[in-house]
Structure formats: C-alpha cells, structure tokens
Design an enzyme around this catalytic site. Structure first.
Site, PDB file in Angstrom:
ATOM      1  CG  ASP A 202      -6.928 -41.245 -17.864  1.00  0.00           C
ATOM      2  OD1 ASP A 202      -6.014 -40.995 -17.069  1.00  0.00           O
ATOM      3  OD2 ASP A 202      -7.328 -40.437 -18.729  1.00  0.00           O
TER       4      ASP A 202
ATOM      5  N   GLY B 191      -6.955 -47.157 -14.960  1.00  0.00           N
ATOM      6  CA  GLY B 191      -7.092 -47.558 -13.548  1.00  0.00           C
ATOM      7  C   GLY B 191      -5.785 -48.159 -13.029  1.00  0.00           C
ATOM      8  CE  LYS B 192      -1.517 -45.635 -16.409  1.00  0.00           C
ATOM      9  NZ  LYS B 192      -2.716 -45.191 -17.130  1.00  0.00           N
TER      10      LYS B 192
ATOM     11  N   GLY C  67      -2.302 -38.815 -14.190  1.00  0.00           N
ATOM     12  CA  GLY C  67      -3.070 -38.644 -12.955  1.00  0.00           C
ATOM     13  C   GLY C  67      -3.513 -40.025 -12.543  1.00  0.00           C
ATOM     14  CG  HIS C  68      -1.165 -42.897 -12.182  1.00  0.00           C
ATOM     15  ND1 HIS C  68       0.049 -43.519 -12.282  1.00  0.00           N
ATOM     16  CD2 HIS C  68      -1.483 -42.521 -13.440  1.00  0.00           C
ATOM     17  CE1 HIS C  68       0.440 -43.513 -13.551  1.00  0.00           C
ATOM     18  NE2 HIS C  68      -0.474 -42.906 -14.266  1.00  0.00           N
TER      19      HIS C  68
ATOM     20  CD  GLN D  93       1.811 -40.552 -19.839  1.00  0.00           C
ATOM     21  OE1 GLN D  93       2.939 -40.997 -19.817  1.00  0.00           O
ATOM     22  NE2 GLN D  93       1.382 -39.701 -18.936  1.00  0.00           N
TER      23      GLN D  93
ATOM     24  CB  THR E 139       2.531 -38.844 -24.175  1.00  0.00           C
ATOM     25  OG1 THR E 139       3.170 -37.913 -23.308  1.00  0.00           O
ATOM     26  CG2 THR E 139       3.092 -40.246 -23.957  1.00  0.00           C
TER      27      THR E 139
ATOM     28  CG  LEU F 135     -17.307 -56.338 -14.760  1.00  0.00           C
ATOM     29  CD1 LEU F 135     -17.160 -56.696 -16.236  1.00  0.00           C
ATOM     30  CD2 LEU F 135     -17.176 -57.581 -13.897  1.00  0.00           C
TER      31      LEU F 135
HETATM   32  P1  GDP Z   1      -4.888 -44.220 -14.210  1.00  0.00           P
HETATM   33  O1  GDP Z   1      -4.374 -42.975 -14.829  1.00  0.00           O
HETATM   34  O2  GDP Z   1      -4.739 -45.408 -15.106  1.00  0.00           O
HETATM   35  O3  GDP Z   1      -4.315 -44.501 -12.843  1.00  0.00           O
HETATM   36  O4  GDP Z   1      -6.460 -43.992 -14.021  1.00  0.00           O
HETATM   37  P2  GDP Z   1      -7.191 -42.669 -13.441  1.00  0.00           P
HETATM   38  O5  GDP Z   1      -6.971 -42.634 -11.985  1.00  0.00           O
HETATM   39  O6  GDP Z   1      -6.844 -41.479 -14.241  1.00  0.00           O
HETATM   40  O7  GDP Z   1      -8.698 -42.991 -13.815  1.00  0.00           O
HETATM   41  C1  GDP Z   1      -9.328 -44.111 -13.350  1.00  0.00           C
HETATM   42  C2  GDP Z   1     -10.571 -43.695 -12.509  1.00  0.00           C
HETATM   43  O8  GDP Z   1     -11.400 -44.821 -12.336  1.00  0.00           O
HETATM   44  C3  GDP Z   1     -10.228 -43.219 -11.115  1.00  0.00           C
HETATM   45  O9  GDP Z   1     -11.153 -42.252 -10.739  1.00  0.00           O
HETATM   46  C4  GDP Z   1     -10.397 -44.493 -10.269  1.00  0.00           C
HETATM   47  O10 GDP Z   1     -10.712 -44.214  -8.924  1.00  0.00           O
HETATM   48  C5  GDP Z   1     -11.543 -45.146 -10.958  1.00  0.00           C
HETATM   49  N1  GDP Z   1     -11.542 -46.629 -10.953  1.00  0.00           N
HETATM   50  C6  GDP Z   1     -10.500 -47.481 -11.073  1.00  0.00           C
HETATM   51  N2  GDP Z   1     -10.946 -48.761 -11.149  1.00  0.00           N
HETATM   52  C7  GDP Z   1     -12.296 -48.700 -11.073  1.00  0.00           C
HETATM   53  C8  GDP Z   1     -13.322 -49.683 -11.132  1.00  0.00           C
HETATM   54  O11 GDP Z   1     -13.101 -50.880 -11.273  1.00  0.00           O
HETATM   55  N3  GDP Z   1     -14.628 -49.224 -11.049  1.00  0.00           N
HETATM   56  C9  GDP Z   1     -14.921 -47.909 -10.915  1.00  0.00           C
HETATM   57  N4  GDP Z   1     -16.214 -47.567 -10.837  1.00  0.00           N
HETATM   58  N5  GDP Z   1     -13.974 -46.960 -10.857  1.00  0.00           N
HETATM   59  C10 GDP Z   1     -12.680 -47.353 -10.953  1.00  0.00           C
HETATM   60  P1  IMO Z   2      -2.356 -41.494 -17.170  1.00  0.00           P
HETATM   61  O1  IMO Z   2      -0.994 -41.941 -16.674  1.00  0.00           O
HETATM   62  C1  IMO Z   2      -4.739 -40.105 -20.566  1.00  0.00           C
HETATM   63  C2  IMO Z   2      -2.679 -37.604 -23.532  1.00  0.00           C
HETATM   64  C3  IMO Z   2      -3.144 -36.163 -23.627  1.00  0.00           C
HETATM   65  C4  IMO Z   2      -2.879 -35.901 -25.102  1.00  0.00           C
HETATM   66  C5  IMO Z   2      -1.592 -36.671 -25.353  1.00  0.00           C
HETATM   67  C6  IMO Z   2      -0.330 -35.809 -25.313  1.00  0.00           C
HETATM   68  O2  IMO Z   2      -3.166 -40.802 -16.147  1.00  0.00           O
HETATM   69  O3  IMO Z   2      -3.052 -42.628 -17.836  1.00  0.00           O
HETATM   70  P2  IMO Z   2       1.016 -34.685 -23.318  1.00  0.00           P
HETATM   71  O4  IMO Z   2       0.608 -33.674 -22.303  1.00  0.00           O
HETATM   72  O5  IMO Z   2       1.493 -35.977 -22.745  1.00  0.00           O
HETATM   73  O6  IMO Z   2       1.983 -34.143 -24.323  1.00  0.00           O
HETATM   74  O7  IMO Z   2      -0.336 -35.002 -24.145  1.00  0.00           O
HETATM   75  O8  IMO Z   2      -1.521 -37.665 -24.353  1.00  0.00           O
HETATM   76  N1  IMO Z   2      -2.282 -38.052 -22.176  1.00  0.00           N
HETATM   77  C7  IMO Z   2      -3.024 -38.833 -21.387  1.00  0.00           C
HETATM   78  N2  IMO Z   2      -4.264 -39.318 -21.557  1.00  0.00           N
HETATM   79  N3  IMO Z   2      -4.045 -40.432 -19.465  1.00  0.00           N
HETATM   80  C8  IMO Z   2      -2.789 -39.972 -19.278  1.00  0.00           C
HETATM   81  O9  IMO Z   2      -2.002 -40.367 -18.250  1.00  0.00           O
HETATM   82  C9  IMO Z   2      -2.232 -39.094 -20.250  1.00  0.00           C
HETATM   83  N4  IMO Z   2      -1.049 -38.454 -20.377  1.00  0.00           N
HETATM   84  C10 IMO Z   2      -1.087 -37.825 -21.559  1.00  0.00           C
HETATM   85  O10 IMO Z   2      -4.502 -36.041 -23.300  1.00  0.00           O
HETATM   86  O11 IMO Z   2      -3.879 -36.509 -25.883  1.00  0.00           O
HETATM   87 MG    MG Z   3      -5.017 -41.031 -15.287  1.00  0.00          MG
END
Ligand code: GDP
Ligand code: IMO
Ligand code: MG
Length: 424
Positions: free
Chosen positions: A12, A14-15, A39-40, A221, A236, A329
């Site tokens: 999570d 911010g990929k 969840g991206h 992840q 994971t 940031l």
């Molecule tokens: P990912 O799994 O690495 O793609 O990240 P997620 O989408 O799960 O979580 C990142 C969250 O931060 C999302 O809701 C993005 O919209 C938000 N986000 C990403 N970059 C930034 C940033 O620089 N600032 C803020 N405020 N939100 C950001």
């Molecule tokens: P993105 O790509 C954050 C965590 C789960 C749990 C562990 C194992 O959005 O960054 P699983 O269901 O994979 O067997 O769970 O890994 N986990 C993540 N945490 N971001 C993710 O993906 C994750 N995918 C799995 O919360 O701790």
């Molecule tokens: Mg995510």
C-alpha cells in the site's frame, strides 16, 4: 527499456498511483505476482479506481496491460474488474497469461478456515484464497487459466481436487463442503467471459523487448511481505520482491534496466506481524485519518509507524533498488516533529541491519533521528522548487540515510501530484 516498480515496505505504498503516472510513456505494463489481495488505487480524469488484478496502465490509450504467470486469479473478481473497466472506458488493452493459476472457491474457504484454526497466531490474511492457491501451484495440483480452454479435462481436474479439499473442509475444519455442480457452473461463465483475454503474455513481452519498447513491471504487496525475505510467517505467499518479476513473467535477470522501490514517507502495515516502528495514540490516529489508511481490499484500519530506514536499506538489498519513490509527503504536513528510524537497539547493543528472527524483531527498540516539521501544505505540489525547505531537508536526509536517490516524490493521490527528480 524495462523498469520494475516494487513496494518497498509492507504494501500500500502508492504503487498504483506511481504506475499510472509513469505509464503515460509506457507501452506494456505487466503485473507479476499476487492476486486480489492487492488493491492499487489510480486516480485520473476518468475517475478513481481500486484495481486488484489489472495493471495500473489501463488508464492510458495504447497500453498493453499483462497479468503474468506469477499471479493467482480469482476469475469472479477479474470479471467484475473487467466490467468496471469497460463501463468506465478505461482504454488500455488487457491480456491474461494462460499460465496464471486460478483461485478456486475451495481456496477461499480453506484460507478462511486455516486462519480461524490459527487462532491467536493468525496471519491476518485478506481471506481471498491466496495462500491455498499458491500451495496448490507448488504441489502441482493447481489449475491454470489456460485450462479453461478445455472444459472436459478441467472438470476432471476439479473433481479430483474437490474430493480431497472437501474432506479437509468437512473433517478437519468442520465447515461446509463445496458442490461440484457449483464450480462446474462457474467455469462455464469464466470460459465465456475470459477466453478472449487469455494470451501468451511471454511472447507479447519478447516482441516488445525486441522492438525496444518501454515496459513497466508492476509489483504487488511489498518487500517485507515477500514469502522468502519478508517477516515470515506474517507474509503473503509469493515473491513480491523484484526477483519475482523475472519468474512471474518469464524474463531473464539481464532484461531489467532499473528497479524503483515505492515507500511512504512513514510506514503502514495491515494484518499481523512484527512492525518495529509502529506507533499508537494521537500521531497514529492523525495519520490514519488524514491519509485514509484503511485497506483498499478489506477496509481494515492500517497500522501506522514512522519511516524505518533499517527496513528500507534491507529492501534496497533484497530488491536491488536503483531509486526510491517517496509517496504521501503531504500527510506529514503540520506535524511538529517527524521521525526516521536510523537503527535498532537489541539487548543493549546497536543493531543496524534488519533481523530475521521474529522474537528479535518483536523486541527491538527503534532509535530515531528527529526532524522539525513544516507548517505548510505540500499537497498537490508538482515541482521540487515549490517544496518548502524543511520538507526538502527531510527528503535529503532520507536519501542520505537509506543511501539511494529519490527519483519521484508524490504529494497527493492524483496523477499530477507527482514530482519527477532528474539527477544530472
Ligand atoms: P498500492 O497498493 O501501493 O497501490 O497503494 P493503495 O492504493 O492501496 O494505497 C495508497 C493510497 O494512498 C491510495 O488511496 C492512493 O490514492 C493514496 N495516495 C497515493 N499517493 C499519495 C500521496 O502522495 N498523497 C496522498 N495524500 N495520497 C496518496
Ligand atoms: P498491495 O499490492 C498490504 C498482507 C495481508 C496479510 C498478509 C497475507 O495493495 O500493496 P494474503 O491474503 O496475501 O495471504 O495475506 O499480507 N497483504 C497486503 N498488505 N497491501 C497488499 O497489497 C497486501 N497483500 C497482502 O494483510 O498481512
Ligand atoms: Mg494496496
């Protein structure tokens, strides 16, 4: 040119947002590991989308978005995602590797039953069937997307698997069995809705490499959730590190030109497991609320901590990182004090590397360098010059402590809130 983008922390980071930004110039974007545990989030003029399986380049016209052999796919989730993408006219083309394994309904049930059985030692999985699907792949009982092409043979494979899975569900976990008919009905729908996307994704990659196209490899992840090098067993079930992009797509080590690690300016983690710089109380609550730190997939509140440079240096090594992307940031705006963990203390000794032993990880004390915060907004700032001097100082320190350059800074969720750093 091939660039791998990986999560540098526990996911999570911010990929999705960064991939959507860079993908403007990319021809191919390929996801290499994980499934709909990911969840991206991408946010652009077409809207805000939480992608679980489809790569984050799909928002750009002319892109080829590949779901590689190293992923595990829940066909129901993918079908839903494809519908969302089509309804919203996201223009990228999508291809699914015939070698990618399917998450079957029994994998989801087993994931949840195994977690319940672990009790207080539960991993905190997303409950999406990820672990059991990868286990079946490794033990050679897996079912691949390409198997959808021959329904008769597929039915016989499912019957054999289901025989054993139902015994485990009923006799070991004391839970409901799954009927063969239920799955047989599903595979007909999967075949009908997915077959046009199934492709030889390796060949697509090789042809694009040959033509010298710009290819982005999308990690899911984060490094510290990697099955081999993460905080096992709180990880994971796949290789989320950059090495996974080779096995998960059919590439060679020499193909990769650059590896970027995405890091938040602080740290978060969902699920159980060690987290040396975790914080509680006001600062944690403030960050969670301002940053909306709730899981994109499960909605669970994310655990919060300061930036851990010891873990980041480990991430540099296990991924072979060339550069860092620092996201969020803006979330640190208005904090009086901001901290970076520079090393740990364990039993009175200084520890400057990331330990493997869970017991040590749970008992180390982070040692911090403190920085004065900035009482100024960095939200949506899109040029380095426009950042205030304290924020610049914090970033410079991050680079010096971690030891690799920052190549992008993100200051908001949108595509535009991104600062590319050009090094001369
Ligand atoms: P990912 O799994 O690495 O793609 O990240 P997620 O989408 O799960 O979580 C990142 C969250 O931060 C999302 O809701 C993005 O919209 C938000 N986000 C990403 N970059 C930034 C940033 O620089 N600032 C803020 N405020 N939100 C950001
Ligand atoms: P993105 O790509 C954050 C965590 C789960 C749990 C562990 C194992 O959005 O960054 P699983 O269901 O994979 O067997 O769970 O890994 N986990 C993540 N945490 N971001 C993710 O993906 C994750 N995918 C799995 O919360 O701790
Ligand atoms: Mg995510």
């Amino acid at each position: 040119m091939i660039v791998t983008i990986v999560g540098g922390q526990w996911g999570d980071e911010g990929k999705g947002k960064i991939i959507d930004h860079i993908a403007e110039k990319a021809d191919v974007i390929a996801r290499y590991s994980g499934g709909n545990n990911a969840g991206h989030t991408i946010e652009n003029k077409l809207g805000k989308f939480a992608l679980h399986l489809v790569p984050g380049g799909v928002g750009w016209e002319g892109t080829k978005n590949l779901i590689g052999s190293g992923t595990v796919i829940d066909p129901d989730v993918l079908i839903q995602e494809l519908e969302l993408i089509n309804e919203n006219n996201l223009p990228g083309k999508i291809f699914i590797s015939e070698k990618a394994h399917m998450i079957m309904p029994y994998h989801i049930k087993l994931d949840q039953a195994e977690e319940a059985y672990r009790g207080s030692e539960a991993v905190g999985t997303t409950g999406r069937g990820i672990g059991p699907a990868y286990s079946d792949k490794i033990s050679r009982n897996g079912i691949r997307i390409g198997d959808l092409k021959d329904i008769e043979t597929l039915q016989s494979k499912i019957s054999k698997n289901l025989n054993i899975k139902n015994k485990i569900l009923k006799e070991i976990y004391n839970t409901d069995e799954i009927s063969e008919k239920y799955i047989f009905e599903k595979i007909k729908v999967w075949n009908q809705k997915l077959s046009k996307y199934i492709a030889n994704t390796e060949q697509i990659l090789y042809e694009n490499i040959e033509k010298n196209k710009f290819i982005l490899l999308e990690g899911a992840q984060g490094a510290l959730l990697d099955i081999d090098h993460g905080t096992y067993p709180y990880v994971t079930s796949s290789n989320s590190i950059s090495g996974g992009s080779l096995t998960g797509l059919g590439l060679g080590a020499k193909d990769i030109d650059n590896v970027m690690g995405v890091f938040k300016a602080f740290t978060t983690r969902v699920g159980e497991g060690p987290f040396p710089t975790e914080i509680f109380g006001n600062d944690a609550e403030t960050i969670r609320e301002i940053a909306g730190e709730f899981g994109t997939t499960t909605g669970r509140p994310r655990r919060i901590g300061w930036f851990d440079a010891v873990a980041a240096k480990y991430s540099v090594n296990i991924n072979g990182l060339d550069g860092m992307v620092i996201t969020k940031l803006d979330i640190l705006d208005k904090f009086e004090k901001i901290k970076i963990c520079t090393h740990y203390e364990y039993e009175g000794e200084v520890l400057s590397y990331f330990p493997t032993d869970e017991k040590i990880l749970n008992n180390i004390k982070p040692v911090y360098k403190e920085f004065e915060g900035w009482d100024e907004s960095t939200f949506d700032v899109s040029s380095y010059e426009a950042l205030n001097s304290k924020a610049k100082g914090f970033l410079k320190n991050l680079e010096d402590i971690v030891g690799i350059p920052i190549v992008y800074i993100s200051t908001g969720p949108s595509r535009e809130a991104t600062i590319p750093i050009k090094k001369s």
